[in-house]
Scaffold this motif. Structure first.
Motif, short mmCIF file in Angstrom:
data_model
loop_
_atom_site.label_atom_id
_atom_site.label_comp_id
_atom_site.label_asym_id
_atom_site.label_seq_id
_atom_site.Cartn_x
_atom_site.Cartn_y
_atom_site.Cartn_z
N GLY A 40 -18.38 56.02 -15.28
CA GLY A 40 -18.78 56.06 -13.88
C GLY A 40 -18.12 54.91 -13.15
O GLY A 40 -17.40 54.11 -13.75
N ILE A 41 -18.39 54.84 -11.86
CA ILE A 41 -17.84 53.77 -11.02
C ILE A 41 -19.00 53.08 -10.31
O ILE A 41 -19.80 53.73 -9.63
CB ILE A 41 -16.84 54.33 -9.98
CG1 ILE A 41 -15.63 54.95 -10.72
CG2 ILE A 41 -16.39 53.23 -9.02
CD1 ILE A 41 -14.65 55.64 -9.80
N ILE A 42 -19.07 51.77 -10.48
CA ILE A 42 -20.09 50.96 -9.82
C ILE A 42 -19.48 50.43 -8.52
O ILE A 42 -18.34 49.99 -8.52
CB ILE A 42 -20.51 49.78 -10.71
CG1 ILE A 42 -21.06 50.28 -12.05
CG2 ILE A 42 -21.53 48.89 -10.00
CD1 ILE A 42 -21.16 49.20 -13.11
N TYR A 43 -20.25 50.46 -7.43
CA TYR A 43 -19.74 49.87 -6.20
C TYR A 43 -20.82 49.04 -5.52
O TYR A 43 -22.01 49.28 -5.68
CB TYR A 43 -19.19 50.94 -5.24
CG TYR A 43 -20.23 51.79 -4.56
CD1 TYR A 43 -20.68 51.49 -3.28
CD2 TYR A 43 -20.77 52.90 -5.19
CE1 TYR A 43 -21.63 52.27 -2.64
CE2 TYR A 43 -21.71 53.69 -4.57
CZ TYR A 43 -22.15 53.37 -3.30
OH TYR A 43 -23.10 54.15 -2.68
N GLY A 44 -20.37 48.02 -4.79
CA GLY A 44 -21.27 47.17 -4.03
C GLY A 44 -21.78 47.92 -2.82
O GLY A 44 -21.01 48.27 -1.93
N GLN A 45 -23.08 48.13 -2.78
CA GLN A 45 -23.72 48.92 -1.72
C GLN A 45 -23.93 48.09 -0.45
O GLN A 45 -24.13 48.64 0.61
CB GLN A 45 -25.05 49.43 -2.26
CG GLN A 45 -25.81 50.36 -1.36
CD GLN A 45 -27.12 50.78 -1.98
OE1 GLN A 45 -27.71 50.07 -2.78
NE2 GLN A 45 -27.58 51.95 -1.59
N HIS A 67 -11.89 62.38 -10.16
CA HIS A 67 -12.01 62.36 -11.63
C HIS A 67 -13.38 62.81 -12.12
O HIS A 67 -13.73 62.58 -13.27
CB HIS A 67 -11.66 60.96 -12.15
CG HIS A 67 -10.26 60.57 -11.84
ND1 HIS A 67 -9.19 60.98 -12.61
CD2 HIS A 67 -9.73 59.87 -10.81
CE1 HIS A 67 -8.07 60.52 -12.08
NE2 HIS A 67 -8.37 59.84 -10.98
N ASP A 68 -14.17 63.41 -11.21
CA ASP A 68 -15.49 63.94 -11.56
C ASP A 68 -16.37 62.88 -12.24
O ASP A 68 -16.92 63.11 -13.33
CB ASP A 68 -15.35 65.18 -12.44
CG ASP A 68 -16.65 65.98 -12.51
OD1 ASP A 68 -17.44 65.91 -11.54
OD2 ASP A 68 -16.89 66.64 -13.54
N LEU A 69 -16.48 61.72 -11.59
CA LEU A 69 -17.27 60.62 -12.13
C LEU A 69 -18.47 60.33 -11.22
O LEU A 69 -18.37 60.46 -9.99
CB LEU A 69 -16.41 59.35 -12.22
CG LEU A 69 -15.25 59.38 -13.18
CD1 LEU A 69 -14.34 58.17 -12.96
CD2 LEU A 69 -15.75 59.41 -14.62
N PRO A 70 -19.59 59.92 -11.79
CA PRO A 70 -20.72 59.52 -10.95
C PRO A 70 -20.48 58.13 -10.36
O PRO A 70 -19.70 57.34 -10.90
CB PRO A 70 -21.89 59.49 -11.94
CG PRO A 70 -21.27 59.21 -13.26
CD PRO A 70 -19.90 59.85 -13.22
N ALA A 167 -27.32 56.77 -10.91
CA ALA A 167 -26.02 57.29 -10.47
C ALA A 167 -26.25 58.35 -9.40
O ALA A 167 -27.27 59.03 -9.38
CB ALA A 167 -25.29 57.90 -11.67
N VAL A 168 -25.28 58.43 -8.48
CA VAL A 168 -25.34 59.44 -7.42
C VAL A 168 -24.02 60.20 -7.41
O VAL A 168 -22.99 59.71 -7.89
CB VAL A 168 -25.58 58.80 -6.03
CG1 VAL A 168 -26.91 58.06 -5.98
CG2 VAL A 168 -24.45 57.86 -5.63
N ALA A 169 -24.07 61.39 -6.87
CA ALA A 169 -22.84 62.16 -6.69
C ALA A 169 -21.98 61.46 -5.64
O ALA A 169 -22.51 60.83 -4.71
CB ALA A 169 -23.18 63.57 -6.24
#
Length: 195
Positions: A40-45, A67-70, A167-169
């Motif tokens: 998955g990919i973590i991002y700063g919200q 890449h169909d990742l959460p 995780a979110v879409a």
């Protein structure tokens, strides 16, 4: 578990969007993995600088969709609290316009919502011994320890591994702004000088 972190920091005023994707490609090449191999990919919200948040979220969304990742959104102040390593901490982050984003944490769990407060009227509970964040050293709180911290990528990963972040879409990715205004008008600046 054998952990290796590959990270890089961009110190640019403009050009984040042009430099970020090539930097990601270099990091993946250095690590020997491809995007499709990620969990998955973590991002700063957020909260944080509006443009930086939008660019970061947009890039994360684009890569996740391709890449169909959460995606895993993580509030910025949660990461700073985690990095402090303190059981009790008040996180303070510069919000410009003489204000800070702030929240209290106990054992890594937010005890208060993230709020926007004036630097001059910042409320810090008496039982919190530590202030941590990117503007902690600029604040004057006798009897409190100040710790200058900015979030780093490895801490985002370690925090998510501990659990508690869903995780979110990619199409559901959102940002945590706290406020909509990014600058004072000329009249507001004058009123603050004379008020």
């Amino acid at each position: 578990m054998d952990e290796r972190f590959f990270s890089a920091t961009l110190s640019v005023v403009n050009g984040h969007s042009e430099e970020t994707l090539p930097l990601i490609q270099r990091l993946l090449a250095d690590s020997g993995i491809g995007l499709a191999e990620l969990d998955g990919i973590i991002y700063g919200q957020g909260p944080g600088a509006f443009t930086g948040l939008r660019i970061g979220c947009g890039i994360a969304q684009g890569l996740a969709l391709a890449h169909d990742l959460p995606l895993i959104p993580v509030p910025t102040l949660d990461v700073i609290a985690f990095q402090s390593g303190a059981p009790v901490v008040q996180v303070v982050m510069d919000a410009r316009m003489n204000e800070v984003y702030t929240a209290s944490y106990r054992d890594g769990v937010a005890q208060t919502p993230i709020t926007l407060q004036s630097r001059a009227a910042l409320s810090v509970p008496a039982d919190i011994p530590l202030l941590a964040g990117d503007c902690a050293q600029e604040l004057n709180y006798p009897g409190k320890t100040m710790c200058e911290l900015r979030p780093d990528a490895a801490s985002y990963i370690r925090l998510v591994r501990r659990g508690g972040y869903a995780a979110v879409a990619p199409e559901a990715a959102g940002l945590l702004y706290i406020r909509d205004k990014v600058a004072l008008t000329a009249a507001e600046q004058q009123a603050r000088k004379h008020g």
